[in-house]
Scaffold this active site. Structure first.
Site, PDB file in Angstrom:
ATOM      1  N   GLU A 180       0.894  -1.164   0.000  1.00 31.86           N
ATOM      2  CA  GLU A 180       0.000   0.000   0.000  1.00 31.86           C
ATOM      3  C   GLU A 180       0.931   1.212   0.000  1.00 31.86           C
ATOM      4  O   GLU A 180       1.428   1.628   1.031  1.00 31.86           O
ATOM      5  CB  GLU A 180      -0.899  -0.056   1.231  1.00 31.86           C
ATOM      6  CG  GLU A 180      -2.102   0.845   1.151  1.00 31.86           C
ATOM      7  CD  GLU A 180      -1.840   2.155   1.856  1.00 31.86           C
ATOM      8  OE1 GLU A 180      -1.562   3.137   1.117  1.00 31.86           O
ATOM      9  OE2 GLU A 180      -1.906   2.211   3.080  1.00 31.86           O
TER      10      GLU A 180
ATOM     11  N   CYS B 135      -1.430   9.106   2.784  1.00 34.40           N
ATOM     12  CA  CYS B 135      -1.233   8.567   1.437  1.00 34.40           C
ATOM     13  C   CYS B 135      -2.437   8.933   0.583  1.00 34.40           C
ATOM     14  O   CYS B 135      -2.354   8.928  -0.638  1.00 34.40           O
ATOM     15  CB  CYS B 135      -0.968   7.073   1.467  1.00 34.40           C
ATOM     16  SG  CYS B 135      -2.239   6.156   2.280  1.00 34.40           S
TER      17      CYS B 135
END
Ligand code: UN1
Length: 504
Positions: free
Chosen positions: A261, A295
């Site tokens: 991720e 993110c």
């Protein structure tokens, strides 16, 4: 010292007026944890060395031998207790996250809420680890598949979500019957220590030590060992694309599995029929929230030409009202960046932006005060600017204008990363086009909400350089288990599949 009272509630002993030094799991060198708000040392944490690593791995393997045979709902019961402990410590842990990482307290508590939510999700999941049954083509045969635990899962997490991302992995992996070894970011070791203490309070009395272990240490010393270790069938890593590429290559080389991720370069498309106030709020939370260090942070805003100047004006005004300061002060909307290196990255990016023809509409400065404070920044950008393709982990928002949705989608999809995206519109055709196979190429595509702040119930992750992994909800649990197909013959014959006659 009063302002750091939350440390005591988390079982962290402080000495020397707040300084903390205590042996942790390791016997390696000391790592200092700094508060980005005032650059003070909060703690010294003793890190793990290669010898500690071996002990942790051995304990994990020992725990796995029993944990894998514990019924999944019984594992869920342990996770339920963990969720309850997180509930008890929500405020204190939220404050520690804010103090060590720099996000504001409301977001720190929100992060602990994510830990609680994923624990609840995992408890339910512990009774729903379903496999399929299939009809065999042979008489007197039955086929089914079942899901078994994988073993020791390596969890590598980043500084920006020092608790929640571990919990997404750990709660799910635990009900799946895995044990896990957690290597947190070296920028947030104290949050990891505090969480491990909470975990130990639950696991130790149940004699399940070894199910969840903490490995504080540098990438060079212990991270390398973890990613190359054949005893670790799955490495789940969250962080930059650069880090993920290294992890992915090392794990693939030994034919292990990785769940990545990685970076995002998230965009919002605002159509001419969008509600301007909603766009404003969505962009503000996405671009300024967590000081642009999620993110999922909004990094690019595509404005339909007809609304561009109105929205830009509103944004510049709103940015001017953002209160920057101590993350534990309830009036603060934007805390500091995590450290001096992050501030340097911000400053260097601004230099490059100007060189490449970007026009700074708001911000662009480092604040002249103690602590790692910068201004949230808006840049009028050109699609040709190379820096727009980078994930600069800072509160810098690039504005672009477009005439048609097709053009906006093409610009949006032109970067290497593919995590989160959104569109603001009231037009159903625009919505469906954005969500279609010819629309956003991201793992997350939202409508009339921003790019950040996903709920744990959905699968979280993205495409392209974001790494392809999915964590948290939906059926992400399958990544933490191995699938076994079983064909069972209850007849007295031994017929072969595909009707093959062999030696009859
Ligand atoms: C991250 O930044 O690595 O969707 C995770 C969000 C949060 C998680 C972000 N729920 O913004």
């Amino acid at each position: 010292m009063g302002k750091l009272d939350f440390l005591a509630e988390l079982g962290i002993e402080t000495e020397n007026d707040g300084g903390y030094a205590k042996e942790w799991c390791g016997s390696g060198s000391l790592l200092e944890s700094f508060a980005p708000a005032d650059e003070s040392v909060i703690a010294s944490v003793r890190q793990c060395d290669a010898g500690d690593y071996e002990n942790i791995m051995a304990n994990a393997a020992k725990a796995f031998a029993c944990w894998r045979l514990e019924p999944a709902p019984a594992r869920g019961e342990v996770v339920r207790q963990l969720g309850n402990e997180f509930r008890k410590h929500k405020v204190a842990l939220g404050k520690l996250i804010a103090w060590e990482m720099g996000k504001i307290q409301a977001e720190g508590e929100g992060e602990v809420q994510e830990m609680i939510d994923i624990a609840d999700f995992a408890v339910g999941l512990s009774r729903q680890l379903y496999g399929k049954t299939m009809h065999s083509e042979r008489p007197g045969h039955r086929m089914y598949e079942q899901w078994h635990p994988l073993g020791t899962v390596g969890v590598i997490t980043a500084f920006n979500f020092p608790g929640a991302v571990w919990a997404w992995n750990a709660m799910i992996a635990a009900v799946c019957g895995d044990v896990m070894v957690w290597k947190p970011s070296s920028k947030t070791p104290l949050t990891a220590v505090a969480i491990q203490k909470i975990v130990n309070n639950v696991l130790e009395p149940l004699e399940w030590n070894g199910v969840m272990s903490l490995l504080v240490g540098s990438s060079r010393d212990v991270g390398e060992l973890l990613i190359h270790d054949r005893r670790v069938p799955l490495v789940s890593a969250t962080g930059s694309c650069h880090m993920g590429r290294k992890v992915g290559e090392a794990v693939a080389k030994r034919l292990g599995r990785s769940l990545l991720e990685l970076g995002g370069n998230n965009g919002i498309i605002a159509m001419d029929d969008a509600d301007p106030e909603m766009v404003l709020r969505g962009v503000l939370f996405g671009a300024v929230g967590t000081t642009g260090q999620r993110c999922t942070s909004t990094r690019r805003l595509f404005l339909h030409r007809d609304i561009a100047s109105d929205i830009t004006g509103r944004l510049v005004k709103a940015y001017g009202q953002v209160k920057i300061g101590n993350p534990l002060d309830p009036d603060t909307l934007m805390g500091p960046m995590v450290d001096g290196g992050a501030v340097d990255t911000y400053s260097a990016a601004l230099e490059t932006i100007k060189k490449q023809g970007g026009e700074v509409l708001y911000g662009g400065n480092v604040l002249d005060q103690t602590g790692h404070y910068v201004e949230p920044t808006i840049v009028k950008a050109k699609p040709s600017m190379e820096i727009v393709g980078d994930e600069t982990f800072a509160p810098i928002l690039y504005l672009f204008e477009f005439d048609s949705l097709e053009d906006a989608i093409a610009m949006h999809n032109s970067v290497d990363q593919g995590l989160s995206s959104s569109i603001f519109t009231r037009n159903m055709q625009s919505v469906e086009r954005f969500l279609s196979a010819a629309g956003s190429d991201c793992g997350i595509a939202n409508v009339n909400i921003g790019t950040s702040g996903a709920e744990i119930g959905g699968a979280f992750g993205g495409e392209k350089d974001t790494g392809g992994g999915r964590e948290a909800g939906s059926d992400s649990w399958k990544a933490y288990m191995r699938r076994q197909t079983n064909t069972l013959n209850w007849s007295d014959e031994l017929p072969l599949a595909q009707g093959i006659q062999f030696g009859d």
